[in-house]
Design a protein around this motif. Structure first.
Motif, PDB file in Angstrom:
ATOM      1  N   LEU A 219      24.371 -38.005  45.460  1.00 46.83           N
ATOM      2  CA  LEU A 219      24.408 -37.605  44.048  1.00 46.83           C
ATOM      3  C   LEU A 219      23.516 -38.483  43.187  1.00 46.83           C
ATOM      4  CD1 LEU A 219      28.153 -36.638  43.506  1.00 46.83           C
ATOM      5  CD2 LEU A 219      26.212 -35.171  44.080  1.00 46.83           C
ATOM      6  N   GLU A 220      23.444 -39.751  43.521  1.00 38.34           N
ATOM      7  CA  GLU A 220      22.572 -40.654  42.765  1.00 38.34           C
ATOM      8  C   GLU A 220      21.104 -40.306  43.006  1.00 38.34           C
ATOM      9  OE1 GLU A 220      21.898 -45.314  43.215  1.00 38.34           O
ATOM     10  OE2 GLU A 220      23.840 -44.805  42.314  1.00 38.34           O
ATOM     11  N   TRP A 221      20.721 -40.137  44.273  1.00 38.38           N
ATOM     12  CA  TRP A 221      19.331 -39.861  44.619  1.00 38.38           C
ATOM     13  C   TRP A 221      18.857 -38.536  44.026  1.00 38.38           C
ATOM     14  CZ3 TRP A 221      16.249 -36.533  47.602  1.00 38.38           C
ATOM     15  CH2 TRP A 221      14.998 -37.030  47.959  1.00 38.38           C
ATOM     16  N   SER A 222      19.762 -37.583  43.938  1.00 39.44           N
ATOM     17  CA  SER A 222      19.404 -36.260  43.422  1.00 39.44           C
ATOM     18  C   SER A 222      19.410 -36.200  41.904  1.00 39.44           C
ATOM     19  CB  SER A 222      20.365 -35.206  43.973  1.00 39.44           C
ATOM     20  OG  SER A 222      21.674 -35.423  43.471  1.00 39.44           O
ATOM     21  N   GLY A 223      19.838 -37.276  41.245  1.00 38.44           N
ATOM     22  CA  GLY A 223      19.843 -37.309  39.794  1.00 38.44           C
ATOM     23  C   GLY A 223      21.101 -36.761  39.151  1.00 38.44           C
ATOM     24  N   VAL A 224      22.127 -36.477  39.949  1.00 38.71           N
ATOM     25  CA  VAL A 224      23.371 -35.943  39.399  1.00 38.71           C
ATOM     26  C   VAL A 224      24.120 -37.025  38.632  1.00 38.71           C
ATOM     27  CG1 VAL A 224      25.623 -34.949  39.971  1.00 38.71           C
ATOM     28  CG2 VAL A 224      23.560 -34.105  41.099  1.00 38.71           C
ATOM     29  N   GLY A 225      24.171 -38.230  39.167  1.00 40.54           N
ATOM     30  CA  GLY A 225      24.863 -39.304  38.473  1.00 40.54           C
ATOM     31  C   GLY A 225      24.789 -40.610  39.231  1.00 40.54           C
ATOM     32  N   GLU A 226      24.487 -41.667  38.532  1.00 39.58           N
ATOM     33  CA  GLU A 226      24.362 -42.971  39.159  1.00 39.58           C
ATOM     34  C   GLU A 226      25.713 -43.432  39.698  1.00 39.58           C
ATOM     35  OE1 GLU A 226      22.936 -47.487  38.119  1.00 39.58           O
ATOM     36  OE2 GLU A 226      22.150 -45.824  36.924  1.00 39.58           O
ATOM     37  N   GLY A 227      25.743 -43.732  40.970  1.00 35.53           N
ATOM     38  CA  GLY A 227      26.952 -44.215  41.611  1.00 35.53           C
ATOM     39  C   GLY A 227      27.984 -43.138  41.902  1.00 35.53           C
ATOM     40  N   ASP A 228      27.685 -41.896  41.555  1.00 35.95           N
ATOM     41  CA  ASP A 228      28.652 -40.816  41.771  1.00 35.95           C
ATOM     42  C   ASP A 228      28.771 -40.473  43.254  1.00 35.95           C
ATOM     43  OD1 ASP A 228      29.113 -40.692  39.081  1.00 35.95           O
ATOM     44  OD2 ASP A 228      28.090 -38.798  38.754  1.00 35.95           O
TER      45      ASP A 228
ATOM     46  N   ALA B  90      21.744 -30.365  45.405  1.00 35.54           N
ATOM     47  CA  ALA B  90      20.657 -29.610  46.039  1.00 35.54           C
ATOM     48  C   ALA B  90      19.587 -29.241  45.019  1.00 35.54           C
ATOM     49  CB  ALA B  90      21.209 -28.359  46.729  1.00 35.54           C
ATOM     50  N   ASP B  91      20.012 -28.803  43.840  1.00 36.75           N
ATOM     51  CA  ASP B  91      19.047 -28.494  42.787  1.00 36.75           C
ATOM     52  C   ASP B  91      18.255 -29.736  42.395  1.00 36.75           C
ATOM     53  OD1 ASP B  91      19.868 -25.838  42.774  1.00 36.75           O
ATOM     54  OD2 ASP B  91      21.257 -26.124  41.094  1.00 36.75           O
ATOM     55  N   GLY B  92      18.942 -30.877  42.313  1.00 37.61           N
ATOM     56  CA  GLY B  92      18.274 -32.127  41.982  1.00 37.61           C
ATOM     57  C   GLY B  92      17.309 -32.586  43.061  1.00 37.61           C
ATOM     58  N   VAL B  93      17.690 -32.391  44.306  1.00 36.40           N
ATOM     59  CA  VAL B  93      16.802 -32.755  45.419  1.00 36.40           C
ATOM     60  C   VAL B  93      15.530 -31.922  45.364  1.00 36.40           C
ATOM     61  CG1 VAL B  93      16.522 -32.646  47.939  1.00 36.40           C
ATOM     62  CG2 VAL B  93      18.596 -33.643  46.956  1.00 36.40           C
ATOM     63  N   VAL B  94      15.674 -30.624  45.169  1.00 39.60           N
ATOM     64  CA  VAL B  94      14.497 -29.755  45.089  1.00 39.60           C
ATOM     65  C   VAL B  94      13.603 -30.190  43.927  1.00 39.60           C
ATOM     66  CG1 VAL B  94      13.714 -27.399  44.597  1.00 39.60           C
ATOM     67  CG2 VAL B  94      15.533 -27.795  46.281  1.00 39.60           C
TER      68      VAL B  94
END
Length: 163
Positions: free
Chosen positions: A115-124, A148-152
């Motif tokens: 979740l962090e890498w994909s930009g959803v939330g830091e430390g989530d 998945a949307d953030g990864v793309v």
């Protein structure tokens, strides 16, 4: 053409979060300009379910969202995965700690929270739905969809670096 980016989604048993994550990531990537340029797999840090299909609730949750994960089979994370995959995308902090404990410290930067890498939330973290019901699986699915949307988006933004 450059080598594909390789992503490994990691959870505890590889029967709930990581196969759902693998399934939704593959679906999003296949529907994007990244098709054929990103490889996705999943693994678990534990060995309890090796060779088994995903949990029936994970299969049902993914199917409700148009993604088939019934053909996937659980496998255990291997030290070699850190050398094979560009990113080891862990569902939670415990998975991240387990992965980093098993790999060469020089490769620790490849292991991160999904979740962090994909930009959803830091430390989530993606909570483990295994002991829950439909609501918990749907909650995890919704986080994995956002990831998945953030990864793309992240890969599309950086694709010039790996052409």
């Amino acid at each position: 053409m450059a080598a594909p980016v390789r992503l490994l989604v990691v959870c505890l048993g590889n029967i709930c979060r990581s196969p759902m994550g693998e399934g939704v990531l593959r679906a999003r990537i296949e529907a994007s300009p990244l098709r054929g340029r990103v490889l996705v797999d999943s693994a678990g840090t534990g060995d309890w379910h090796v060779g088994q299909p995903p949990d029936h609730r994970a299969i049902a949750t993914a199917a409700r969202h148009g993604v088939d994960i019934g053909h996937l089979r659980a496998r255990q994370f291997r030290r070699l995965d850190a050398e094979t995959f560009d990113w080891l995308l862990c569902a939670d902090r415990d998975n991240l700690a387990d992965v980093r404990a098993r790999i060469d410290p020089a490769l620790h930067q490849r292991a991160t929270l999904l979740l962090e890498w994909s930009g959803v939330g830091e430390g989530d973290e993606v909570p483990d739905p295994y002991t829950g019901g439909t609501h918990e699986f749907e909650h995890s699915w919704s986080l994995l969809e956002r990831a998945a949307d953030g990864v793309v988006a992240r890969l599309l933004a950086s694709q010039g670096q790996w052409r």
